[in-house]
Design a protein around this motif. Structure first.
Motif, PDB file in Angstrom:
ATOM      1  N   GLY A 166      16.841  13.901  35.036  1.00  0.00           N
ATOM      2  CA  GLY A 166      16.458  13.614  33.653  1.00  0.00           C
ATOM      3  C   GLY A 166      15.435  12.509  33.564  1.00  0.00           C
ATOM      4  O   GLY A 166      14.474  12.583  32.785  1.00  0.00           O
ATOM      5  N   THR A 167      15.612  11.464  34.375  1.00  0.00           N
ATOM      6  CA  THR A 167      14.649  10.366  34.401  1.00  0.00           C
ATOM      7  C   THR A 167      13.278  10.850  34.859  1.00  0.00           C
ATOM      8  O   THR A 167      12.246  10.497  34.272  1.00  0.00           O
ATOM      9  CB  THR A 167      15.148   9.241  35.327  1.00  0.00           C
ATOM     10  N   LEU A 168      13.239  11.661  35.903  1.00  0.00           N
ATOM     11  CA  LEU A 168      11.959  12.186  36.393  1.00  0.00           C
ATOM     12  C   LEU A 168      11.271  13.030  35.331  1.00  0.00           C
ATOM     13  O   LEU A 168      10.056  12.923  35.128  1.00  0.00           O
ATOM     14  CB  LEU A 168      12.189  13.007  37.665  1.00  0.00           C
ATOM     15  N   ILE A 169      12.022  13.882  34.657  1.00  0.00           N
ATOM     16  CA  ILE A 169      11.440  14.728  33.611  1.00  0.00           C
ATOM     17  C   ILE A 169      10.848  13.877  32.488  1.00  0.00           C
ATOM     18  O   ILE A 169       9.718  14.109  32.029  1.00  0.00           O
ATOM     19  CB  ILE A 169      12.501  15.696  33.049  1.00  0.00           C
ATOM     20  N   LEU A 170      11.598  12.873  32.048  1.00  0.00           N
ATOM     21  CA  LEU A 170      11.120  12.029  30.946  1.00  0.00           C
ATOM     22  C   LEU A 170       9.933  11.172  31.367  1.00  0.00           C
ATOM     23  O   LEU A 170       9.010  10.945  30.568  1.00  0.00           O
ATOM     24  CB  LEU A 170      12.261  11.150  30.440  1.00  0.00           C
ATOM     25  N   LEU A 171       9.937  10.677  32.601  1.00  0.00           N
ATOM     26  CA  LEU A 171       8.812   9.874  33.071  1.00  0.00           C
ATOM     27  C   LEU A 171       7.532  10.702  33.129  1.00  0.00           C
ATOM     28  O   LEU A 171       6.479  10.280  32.638  1.00  0.00           O
ATOM     29  CB  LEU A 171       9.115   9.292  34.448  1.00  0.00           C
ATOM     30  N   VAL A 172       7.610  11.881  33.719  1.00  0.00           N
ATOM     31  CA  VAL A 172       6.425  12.745  33.811  1.00  0.00           C
ATOM     32  C   VAL A 172       5.948  13.138  32.416  1.00  0.00           C
ATOM     33  O   VAL A 172       4.744  13.085  32.112  1.00  0.00           O
ATOM     34  CB  VAL A 172       6.736  13.991  34.654  1.00  0.00           C
ATOM     35  N   THR A 173       6.883  13.522  31.558  1.00  0.00           N
ATOM     36  CA  THR A 173       6.521  13.908  30.187  1.00  0.00           C
ATOM     37  C   THR A 173       5.865  12.753  29.449  1.00  0.00           C
ATOM     38  O   THR A 173       4.835  12.924  28.777  1.00  0.00           O
ATOM     39  CB  THR A 173       7.767  14.372  29.420  1.00  0.00           C
ATOM     40  N   GLY A 174       6.450  11.559  29.554  1.00  0.00           N
ATOM     41  CA  GLY A 174       5.903  10.399  28.852  1.00  0.00           C
ATOM     42  C   GLY A 174       4.523  10.011  29.348  1.00  0.00           C
ATOM     43  O   GLY A 174       3.627   9.712  28.547  1.00  0.00           O
ATOM     44  N   ILE A 175       4.333  10.024  30.663  1.00  0.00           N
ATOM     45  CA  ILE A 175       3.032   9.635  31.230  1.00  0.00           C
ATOM     46  C   ILE A 175       1.957  10.640  30.851  1.00  0.00           C
ATOM     47  O   ILE A 175       0.860  10.262  30.410  1.00  0.00           O
ATOM     48  CB  ILE A 175       3.144   9.507  32.761  1.00  0.00           C
ATOM     49  N   VAL A 176       2.248  11.930  31.014  1.00  0.00           N
ATOM     50  CA  VAL A 176       1.265  12.962  30.677  1.00  0.00           C
ATOM     51  C   VAL A 176       0.920  12.920  29.192  1.00  0.00           C
ATOM     52  O   VAL A 176      -0.257  13.015  28.805  1.00  0.00           O
ATOM     53  CB  VAL A 176       1.795  14.356  31.083  1.00  0.00           C
ATOM     54  N   ALA A 177       1.935  12.785  28.344  1.00  0.00           N
ATOM     55  CA  ALA A 177       1.697  12.743  26.900  1.00  0.00           C
ATOM     56  C   ALA A 177       0.865  11.523  26.514  1.00  0.00           C
ATOM     57  O   ALA A 177      -0.069  11.624  25.710  1.00  0.00           O
ATOM     58  CB  ALA A 177       3.032  12.733  26.152  1.00  0.00           C
ATOM     59  N   PHE A 178       1.180  10.368  27.095  1.00  0.00           N
ATOM     60  CA  PHE A 178       0.443   9.153  26.751  1.00  0.00           C
ATOM     61  C   PHE A 178      -1.016   9.271  27.178  1.00  0.00           C
ATOM     62  O   PHE A 178      -1.923   8.916  26.431  1.00  0.00           O
ATOM     63  CB  PHE A 178       1.087   7.940  27.418  1.00  0.00           C
ATOM     64  N   LEU A 179      -1.258   9.782  28.386  1.00  0.00           N
ATOM     65  CA  LEU A 179      -2.635   9.944  28.862  1.00  0.00           C
ATOM     66  C   LEU A 179      -3.402  10.935  27.992  1.00  0.00           C
ATOM     67  O   LEU A 179      -4.560  10.695  27.632  1.00  0.00           O
ATOM     68  CB  LEU A 179      -2.625  10.412  30.318  1.00  0.00           C
ATOM     69  N   ALA A 180      -2.764  12.038  27.661  1.00  0.00           N
ATOM     70  CA  ALA A 180      -3.440  13.066  26.873  1.00  0.00           C
ATOM     71  C   ALA A 180      -3.762  12.578  25.465  1.00  0.00           C
ATOM     72  O   ALA A 180      -4.846  12.866  24.919  1.00  0.00           O
ATOM     73  CB  ALA A 180      -2.580  14.328  26.809  1.00  0.00           C
ATOM     74  N   LEU A 181      -2.866  11.835  24.859  1.00  0.00           N
ATOM     75  CA  LEU A 181      -3.035  11.421  23.473  1.00  0.00           C
ATOM     76  C   LEU A 181      -3.870  10.155  23.309  1.00  0.00           C
ATOM     77  O   LEU A 181      -4.453   9.925  22.247  1.00  0.00           O
ATOM     78  CB  LEU A 181      -1.656  11.206  22.828  1.00  0.00           C
ATOM     79  N   GLU A 182      -3.923   9.311  24.356  1.00  0.00           N
ATOM     80  CA  GLU A 182      -4.621   8.034  24.233  1.00  0.00           C
ATOM     81  C   GLU A 182      -5.875   7.930  25.107  1.00  0.00           C
ATOM     82  O   GLU A 182      -6.556   6.904  25.081  1.00  0.00           O
ATOM     83  CB  GLU A 182      -3.662   6.885  24.613  1.00  0.00           C
ATOM     84  N   TRP A 183      -6.215   8.957  25.856  1.00  0.00           N
ATOM     85  CA  TRP A 183      -7.332   8.896  26.801  1.00  0.00           C
ATOM     86  C   TRP A 183      -8.631   8.471  26.139  1.00  0.00           C
ATOM     87  O   TRP A 183      -9.390   7.661  26.676  1.00  0.00           O
ATOM     88  CB  TRP A 183      -7.505  10.249  27.482  1.00  0.00           C
ATOM     89  N   SER A 184      -8.904   8.985  24.947  1.00  0.00           N
ATOM     90  CA  SER A 184     -10.172   8.698  24.259  1.00  0.00           C
ATOM     91  C   SER A 184     -10.005   7.737  23.088  1.00  0.00           C
ATOM     92  O   SER A 184     -10.953   7.529  22.324  1.00  0.00           O
ATOM     93  CB  SER A 184     -10.802  10.007  23.772  1.00  0.00           C
ATOM     94  N   ASN A 185      -8.824   7.162  22.937  1.00  0.00           N
ATOM     95  CA  ASN A 185      -8.574   6.238  21.824  1.00  0.00           C
ATOM     96  C   ASN A 185      -9.178   4.870  22.155  1.00  0.00           C
ATOM     97  O   ASN A 185      -8.710   4.180  23.062  1.00  0.00           O
ATOM     98  CB  ASN A 185      -7.063   6.112  21.587  1.00  0.00           C
ATOM     99  N   GLY A 186     -10.230   4.501  21.430  1.00  0.00           N
ATOM    100  CA  GLY A 186     -10.908   3.241  21.709  1.00  0.00           C
ATOM    101  C   GLY A 186     -10.048   2.015  21.508  1.00  0.00           C
ATOM    102  O   GLY A 186     -10.340   0.949  22.058  1.00  0.00           O
TER     103      GLY A 186
ATOM    104  N   LEU B   5      11.304   9.000  23.239  1.00  0.00           N
ATOM    105  CA  LEU B   5      11.561   8.327  24.514  1.00  0.00           C
ATOM    106  C   LEU B   5      12.412   7.073  24.318  1.00  0.00           C
ATOM    107  O   LEU B   5      13.321   6.797  25.111  1.00  0.00           O
ATOM    108  CB  LEU B   5      10.239   7.961  25.189  1.00  0.00           C
ATOM    109  N   MET B   6      12.116   6.294  23.283  1.00  0.00           N
ATOM    110  CA  MET B   6      12.889   5.076  23.029  1.00  0.00           C
ATOM    111  C   MET B   6      14.325   5.419  22.672  1.00  0.00           C
ATOM    112  O   MET B   6      15.271   4.759  23.121  1.00  0.00           O
ATOM    113  CB  MET B   6      12.243   4.258  21.918  1.00  0.00           C
ATOM    114  N   PHE B   7      14.515   6.445  21.855  1.00  0.00           N
ATOM    115  CA  PHE B   7      15.852   6.820  21.413  1.00  0.00           C
ATOM    116  C   PHE B   7      16.708   7.276  22.594  1.00  0.00           C
ATOM    117  O   PHE B   7      17.888   6.938  22.681  1.00  0.00           O
ATOM    118  CB  PHE B   7      15.766   7.925  20.368  1.00  0.00           C
ATOM    119  N   ILE B   8      16.116   8.029  23.517  1.00  0.00           N
ATOM    120  CA  ILE B   8      16.879   8.502  24.684  1.00  0.00           C
ATOM    121  C   ILE B   8      17.206   7.347  25.620  1.00  0.00           C
ATOM    122  O   ILE B   8      18.340   7.191  26.062  1.00  0.00           O
ATOM    123  CB  ILE B   8      16.106   9.597  25.432  1.00  0.00           C
TER     124      ILE B   8
END
Length: 446
Positions: free
Chosen positions: A234-254, A300-303
């Motif tokens: 579960g930890t591995l799934i959440l870590l990968v999901t969180g990292i990928v989501a953060f990179l995808a959503l914030e990559w171009s955010n100045g 992620l915080m709630f879990i």
């Protein structure tokens, strides 16, 4: 709760009182004039808020830790973090052993221990192992951070060692306190600072029972207990999901990762995916994140992290156990099976109770803060989830909240940190079997 010091004590009283005593002592120490650089005493509310946040290893602050508190005050904060983290891991692990003994399972929470009853010898053994484990990991991470502070940022050996030790303790205990006014934003692309901190966060938050079992059986995942399987995967799934989501959503955010080099974005993305697992370090300005990233962080915080660890939230095992419950129900199966083991109905009901009580606490806290402020729902919800799940991430509104709202966050931090341990253990320890069944009736669901 039998077997500790030969007496009978219920966890619903032991755990809250122990943490409350630490909070009171911390508030008293932080209220001393020597806790701040100036000659005046800190306000009681400021001292109490910081004490609650440190003991509950949250990281939310109403003042700048780096400048508001003197070296003495910072040492007190680090001590409170250590006491809070050690208390969480020890009490949760001991209560887990008691639950196992009460339910007469064939394997214990700590890697199939031989005893089914907790006596004073077991208490000393568990406490000693938790202490040695914590200190060993904290020392290792402190050495790495100290060397980096010394060689890269020209800190003297004394200052580098102090910063290394403080941030190691804060990271391993998932506290999120930092000795810099911008938290860790200045190190957003420094892998030698952020990666050790992220690793410390994960190790501290995964839980002592899992660490102990992994040490014994890390090459035999098929022999892991259900608890360890749920926590690790579960930890591995959440870590990968969180990292990928953060990179995808914030990559171009100045305002966050957009201005960094590709490697800097990767380092910032890894940190952004790890710290919502209740660490609370800010390596970017969370007031600038996109609404989509904020929504991902809600989840992620709630879990949170693992049980009997320093992380908060409803816990990984709770979340993924309920996922298996839903999957079994969708497939029309009567039993909930995880890794070729059947999970009892009592455990499922306890998981549901923890989740529903958490949702209720966050809902009430959010409503109170909304009533006493003019802030938007999204930032208030972010702050209340962060407080209840003992995360410590903030969009920057906490210092400007009125006293009533700050008191609300204090209650959420305390309830979120102490309540999950108390409720889960109390439910298991007080479970009883009825000797009769009432007539069955099925209401309409959905």
């Amino acid at each position: 709760m039998k077997g500790i010091a030969g007496g009978v004590t219920h966890p619903a009283r032991v755990v809250p009182l122990a943490f409350l005593a630490a909070v009171v002592v911390g508030t008293g120490l932080l209220s001393l004039p020597m806790s701040t650089p100036g000659p005046t005493r800190p306000p009681v509310l400021t001292a109490a808020f910081t004490s609650v946040s440190a003991v509950c290893v949250t990281g939310l602050t109403t003042v700048d830790t780096a400048t508001y508190w003197s070296p003495f005050g910072q040492v007190v904060i680090m001590g409170l973090i250590q006491v809070g983290g050690f208390g969480i891991m020890t009490l949760a692990t001991l209560l887990g052993l008691l639950v196992v003994g009460r339910l007469r399972l064939t394997s214990s929470l700590i890697a199939q221990a031989e005893t089914h009853a907790l006596n004073i010898g077991d208490v000393r053994h568990v406490v000693r192992r938790v202490a040695v484990t914590m200190l060993a990991f904290e020392a290792a991470f402190a050495v790495v951070l100290t060397l980096r502070f010394r060689t890269r940022y020209d800190d003297g050996w004394g200052e580098a060692a102090w910063h290394g030790a403080f941030h190691s303790v804060s990271a391993f205990n998932n506290a999120g306190f930092a000795l810099y006014s911008d938290n860790l934003i200045g190190f957003v692309d420094d892998a030698w600072i952020m990666f050790p901190i992220c690793l410390a966060v994960v190790v501290g938050g995964i839980g002592f029972p899992v660490l102990f079992e992994l040490r014994r059986r890390w090459r035999q995942p098929r022999g892991w207990t259900v608890h360890t399987r749920l926590t690790v995967w579960g930890t591995l799934i959440l870590l990968v999901t969180g990292i990928v989501a953060f990179l995808a959503l914030e990559w171009s955010n100045g305002g966050t990762l957009g201005g960094l080099s590709p490697w800097g974005k990767v380092v910032g993305g890894v940190t952004g995916g790890v710290v919502p697992r209740t660490a609370g370090f800010n390596s970017i300005d969370y007031a600038q994140i996109t609404p989509e990233t904020m929504a991902v962080n809600y989840v992620l915080m709630f879990i949170g992290g693992g049980s009997a660890g320093t992380a908060g939230g409803i816990k990984v095992t709770t979340f993924f156990l309920l996922a298996f419950v839903i999957w079994s129900e969708v497939r029309g199966e009567r039993d909930t099976n995880v890794a070729h083991r059947r999970v009892g109905g009592e455990t499922v009901r306890q998981a549901l109770t923890v989740v529903l009580l958490a949702l209720a606490a966050i809902a009430v806290g959010t409503m109170v803060v909304l009533l006493v402020t003019d802030l938007a729902l999204d930032v208030v919800l972010f702050e209340t989830i962060s407080a209840f799940a003992t995360v410590g991430l903030s969009t920057g509104i906490t210092p400007d909240l009125p006293p009533s709202a700050q008191l609300t966050l204090m209650v959420l931090m305390f309830v979120g940190r102490v309540g999950t341990i108390t409720v889960a253990s109390a439910l298991a320890l007080t479970s009883r079997q009825r000797h009769f069944h009432l007539p069955e009736e099925r209401p309409v669901i959905g």
